[in-house]
Scaffold this motif. Structure first.
Motif, PDB file in Angstrom:
ATOM      1  N   LEU A 195       0.686  -1.062  -0.008  1.00 43.61           N
ATOM      2  CA  LEU A 195       0.119  -0.149   0.160  1.00 43.61           C
ATOM      3  C   LEU A 195       0.819   1.237   0.031  1.00 43.61           C
ATOM      4  CD1 LEU A 195      -2.880  -0.825   2.567  1.00 43.61           C
ATOM      5  CD2 LEU A 195      -2.968  -1.000   0.164  1.00 43.61           C
ATOM      6  N   THR A 196       1.881   1.174   0.762  1.00 45.98           N
ATOM      7  CA  THR A 196       2.777   2.551   0.748  1.00 45.98           C
ATOM      8  C   THR A 196       3.501   2.584  -0.472  1.00 45.98           C
ATOM      9  OG1 THR A 196       3.230   2.122   3.266  1.00 45.98           O
ATOM     10  CG2 THR A 196       4.846   3.423   1.917  1.00 45.98           C
ATOM     11  N   ALA A 197       3.972   1.438  -1.099  1.00 48.87           N
ATOM     12  CA  ALA A 197       4.703   1.415  -2.569  1.00 48.87           C
ATOM     13  C   ALA A 197       3.519   2.050  -3.458  1.00 48.87           C
ATOM     14  CB  ALA A 197       5.204   0.129  -2.844  1.00 48.87           C
ATOM     15  N   GLU A 198       2.410   1.475  -3.555  1.00 49.62           N
ATOM     16  CA  GLU A 198       1.502   2.181  -4.338  1.00 49.62           C
ATOM     17  C   GLU A 198       0.906   3.571  -4.191  1.00 49.62           C
ATOM     18  OE1 GLU A 198      -0.844  -2.108  -5.458  1.00 49.62           O
ATOM     19  OE2 GLU A 198      -1.830  -0.594  -4.107  1.00 49.62           O
ATOM     20  N   LEU A 199       1.115   3.889  -2.670  1.00 44.07           N
ATOM     21  CA  LEU A 199       0.789   5.319  -2.462  1.00 44.07           C
ATOM     22  C   LEU A 199       1.815   6.136  -3.105  1.00 44.07           C
ATOM     23  CD1 LEU A 199      -1.468   6.912  -0.711  1.00 44.07           C
ATOM     24  CD2 LEU A 199       0.305   6.693   1.083  1.00 44.07           C
ATOM     25  N   PHE A 200       2.919   6.099  -3.259  1.00 40.94           N
ATOM     26  CA  PHE A 200       3.842   7.022  -3.462  1.00 40.94           C
ATOM     27  C   PHE A 200       4.479   6.457  -4.969  1.00 40.94           C
ATOM     28  CE2 PHE A 200       4.314   7.225   1.102  1.00 40.94           C
ATOM     29  CZ  PHE A 200       4.280   8.660   1.141  1.00 40.94           C
ATOM     30  N   GLY A 201       4.376   5.257  -5.175  1.00 34.47           N
ATOM     31  CA  GLY A 201       5.317   4.835  -6.560  1.00 34.47           C
ATOM     32  C   GLY A 201       4.429   4.312  -7.560  1.00 34.47           C
ATOM     33  N   GLY A 202       3.259   3.926  -7.234  1.00 32.11           N
ATOM     34  CA  GLY A 202       2.241   3.161  -8.391  1.00 32.11           C
ATOM     35  C   GLY A 202       1.335   4.030  -9.007  1.00 32.11           C
ATOM     36  N   GLY A 204      -1.363   2.702 -10.066  1.00 34.77           N
ATOM     37  CA  GLY A 204      -2.636   2.105  -9.851  1.00 34.77           C
ATOM     38  C   GLY A 204      -2.634   1.151  -8.416  1.00 34.77           C
ATOM     39  N   GLY A 205      -3.744   0.397  -8.195  1.00 33.84           N
ATOM     40  CA  GLY A 205      -3.755  -0.511  -7.250  1.00 33.84           C
ATOM     41  C   GLY A 205      -4.516   0.397  -6.050  1.00 33.84           C
ATOM     42  N   MET A 206      -4.716  -0.571  -4.834  1.00 38.32           N
ATOM     43  CA  MET A 206      -5.346  -0.217  -3.722  1.00 38.32           C
ATOM     44  C   MET A 206      -4.604   1.077  -3.008  1.00 38.32           C
ATOM     45  SD  MET A 206      -6.378  -3.742  -1.776  1.00 38.32           S
ATOM     46  CE  MET A 206      -7.546  -4.803  -2.126  1.00 38.32           C
ATOM     47  N   GLY A 207      -3.466   1.209  -3.153  1.00 36.43           N
ATOM     48  CA  GLY A 207      -2.776   2.263  -2.663  1.00 36.43           C
ATOM     49  C   GLY A 207      -3.181   3.758  -3.328  1.00 36.43           C
ATOM     50  N   TYR A 208      -3.253   3.460  -4.682  1.00 40.84           N
ATOM     51  CA  TYR A 208      -3.599   4.588  -5.314  1.00 40.84           C
ATOM     52  C   TYR A 208      -5.083   5.024  -5.122  1.00 40.84           C
ATOM     53  CZ  TYR A 208      -4.893   6.987  -9.578  1.00 40.84           C
ATOM     54  OH  TYR A 208      -5.555   7.889 -10.704  1.00 40.84           O
ATOM     55  N   ILE A 209      -5.927   3.927  -4.958  1.00 39.28           N
ATOM     56  CA  ILE A 209      -7.339   4.406  -4.816  1.00 39.28           C
ATOM     57  C   ILE A 209      -7.207   4.911  -3.115  1.00 39.28           C
ATOM     58  CG2 ILE A 209      -9.708   3.336  -3.862  1.00 39.28           C
ATOM     59  CD1 ILE A 209      -8.766   1.036  -5.969  1.00 39.28           C
ATOM     60  N   LEU A 210      -6.571   4.585  -2.246  1.00 39.71           N
ATOM     61  CA  LEU A 210      -6.501   5.330  -0.952  1.00 39.71           C
ATOM     62  C   LEU A 210      -6.262   6.594  -1.033  1.00 39.71           C
ATOM     63  CD1 LEU A 210      -5.123   2.370   1.202  1.00 39.71           C
ATOM     64  CD2 LEU A 210      -7.552   3.232   1.307  1.00 39.71           C
ATOM     65  N   ASN A 211      -5.015   6.874  -1.777  1.00 37.92           N
ATOM     66  CA  ASN A 211      -4.503   8.116  -1.898  1.00 37.92           C
ATOM     67  C   ASN A 211      -5.531   9.159  -2.653  1.00 37.92           C
ATOM     68  OD1 ASN A 211      -2.617  10.524  -1.844  1.00 37.92           O
ATOM     69  ND2 ASN A 211      -2.061   9.875  -3.828  1.00 37.92           N
ATOM     70  N   LYS A 212      -6.439   8.593  -3.725  1.00 38.38           N
ATOM     71  CA  LYS A 212      -7.358   9.463  -4.319  1.00 38.38           C
ATOM     72  C   LYS A 212      -8.445   9.834  -3.444  1.00 38.38           C
ATOM     73  CE  LYS A 212     -10.276   9.348  -8.490  1.00 38.38           C
ATOM     74  NZ  LYS A 212     -10.759   8.551  -9.437  1.00 38.38           N
ATOM     75  N   SER A 213      -8.943   8.702  -2.855  1.00 42.20           N
ATOM     76  CA  SER A 213     -10.166   8.787  -1.700  1.00 42.20           C
ATOM     77  C   SER A 213      -9.661   9.828  -0.505  1.00 42.20           C
ATOM     78  CB  SER A 213     -10.503   7.475  -1.102  1.00 42.20           C
ATOM     79  OG  SER A 213     -10.791   6.611  -2.130  1.00 42.20           O
ATOM     80  N   PHE A 217     -11.783  13.341   0.478  1.00 38.30           N
ATOM     81  CA  PHE A 217     -12.461  12.897   1.588  1.00 38.30           C
ATOM     82  C   PHE A 217     -13.444  11.903   1.421  1.00 38.30           C
ATOM     83  CE2 PHE A 217     -10.839  17.299   1.996  1.00 38.30           C
ATOM     84  CZ  PHE A 217     -10.281  17.001   3.331  1.00 38.30           C
ATOM     85  N   GLU A 218     -13.368  10.833   0.812  1.00 40.59           N
ATOM     86  CA  GLU A 218     -14.239   9.935   0.512  1.00 40.59           C
ATOM     87  C   GLU A 218     -13.882   8.838   1.627  1.00 40.59           C
ATOM     88  OE1 GLU A 218     -13.716   8.579  -3.399  1.00 40.59           O
ATOM     89  OE2 GLU A 218     -15.428   9.944  -4.203  1.00 40.59           O
ATOM     90  N   THR A 219     -14.142   9.033   2.810  1.00 41.60           N
ATOM     91  CA  THR A 219     -13.621   8.249   3.821  1.00 41.60           C
ATOM     92  C   THR A 219     -14.293   6.684   3.947  1.00 41.60           C
ATOM     93  OG1 THR A 219     -13.382  10.142   5.296  1.00 41.60           O
ATOM     94  CG2 THR A 219     -12.980   8.010   6.532  1.00 41.60           C
ATOM     95  N   GLU A 220     -15.353   6.646   3.622  1.00 47.26           N
ATOM     96  CA  GLU A 220     -16.058   5.304   3.435  1.00 47.26           C
ATOM     97  C   GLU A 220     -15.113   4.266   2.515  1.00 47.26           C
ATOM     98  OE1 GLU A 220     -17.875   8.058   0.467  1.00 47.26           O
ATOM     99  OE2 GLU A 220     -17.444   8.294   2.415  1.00 47.26           O
ATOM    100  N   ILE A 221     -14.787   4.828   1.429  1.00 49.11           N
ATOM    101  CA  ILE A 221     -14.011   4.060   0.386  1.00 49.11           C
ATOM    102  C   ILE A 221     -12.641   3.785   0.979  1.00 49.11           C
ATOM    103  CG2 ILE A 221     -12.718   3.909  -1.757  1.00 49.11           C
ATOM    104  CD1 ILE A 221     -15.684   4.108  -2.111  1.00 49.11           C
ATOM    105  N   ILE A 222     -11.918   4.582   1.890  1.00 49.58           N
ATOM    106  CA  ILE A 222     -10.918   4.166   2.475  1.00 49.58           C
ATOM    107  C   ILE A 222     -11.055   2.790   3.375  1.00 49.58           C
ATOM    108  CG2 ILE A 222      -9.018   4.847   4.295  1.00 49.58           C
ATOM    109  CD1 ILE A 222      -9.441   7.513   2.920  1.00 49.58           C
TER     110      ILE A 222
END
Length: 255
Positions: A195-202, A204-213, A217-222
């Protein structure tokens, strides 16, 4: 009363989760939705994720990152762990040089190096997660090699001098429990890293969705993504890892 004692673990578990959901639902009614969504909102968000092909594909991409990194790290770990069997020089190199280096190197450090080298893409994520998992594989497998039964090895050497046959027929079966422990550990660790890797270096993926959410402020998606991760880990543990572990315990543990 007999029913309660027979199913006490299940009943206690159900009571705990009901109590947890009641407290959660009550507390979420006090706080703003963007801080703590209610269980119902998160359930709705999870259903929307399942029905959204783009979000499902992002979850599938994360699974691909995790499984790819596990496979590559395991193969590299097996190769490096077996090298010292054939040379004392490699034993010093693997145990006292490369393993301490990889074990002490920060996962975030590998991530930023990968971003500089490869850019923001899936290869960067897989590379960063793989480098974090490699020392776990080496340490587990090297421990297994060190704890091999010397009598069985001596018997194998007395029957054949073919190193390939000894490796496949004698050493490999004794390494199965350690190899399985490596995969089991890698699966848990990889979810913490990916998740950390996708958050900063990806890209796409779940980390990318978390960062976008987070940005929207789409906390329910997180919370929904976190719930999916928990579900994946539990399913893998119950359906795959635990049955295999029970089989290995029956096969290898001596009374």
């Amino acid at each position: 009363m007999k029913f309660f004692f027979k199913n006490s673990k299940l009943i206690i578990s159900v009571i705990f989760w009901l109590f947890f959901l009641i407290i959660w639902n009550k507390y979420s009614s006090i706080l703003p939705v963007y801080q703590l969504p209610s269980p119902m909102l998160i359930s709705t968000a999870m259903a929307n994720v399942v029905l959204d092909f783009d979000l499902i594909s992002q979850i599938g991409l994360t699974l691909f990152h995790v499984l790819s990194a596990m496979l590559i790290a395991f193969c590299i770990g097996v190769f490096l762990s077996l090298l010292p069997i054939y040379s004392d020089y490699f034993e010093h190199f693997v145990d006292h040089r490369i393993t301490p280096f990889l074990n002490s190197f920060s996962g975030v450090g590998w991530l930023f190096i990968a971003i500089l080298w490869f850019g923001i893409n899936s290869f960067t994520v897989i590379f960063a997660v793989t480098m974090v998992l490699i020392p776990f594989a080496i340490i587990n497998l090297r421990t297994g090699i060190a704890e091999m039964d010397s009598d069985i090895l001596e018997l194998g050497n007395s029957l054949t001098r073919n190193s390939k046959k000894i490796l496949l027929s004698v050493r490999a079966p004794m390494l199965f429990p350690y190899a399985f422990a490596t995969l089991r550990t890698s699966f848990g660790v990889s979810w913490k890293v990916v998740l950390t890797a996708e958050l900063f270096g990806g890209a796409g993926g779940m980390g990318y969705i978390l960062n976008k959410s987070r940005q929207e402020f789409e906390t329910e998606i997180i919370f929904a993504i976190i719930a999916f991760i928990i579900i994946f880990v539990i399913i893998a543990e119950v359906a795959f890892f635990s049955p295999i572990q029970k089989h290995l315990d029956k096969r290898y543990i001596r009374d």
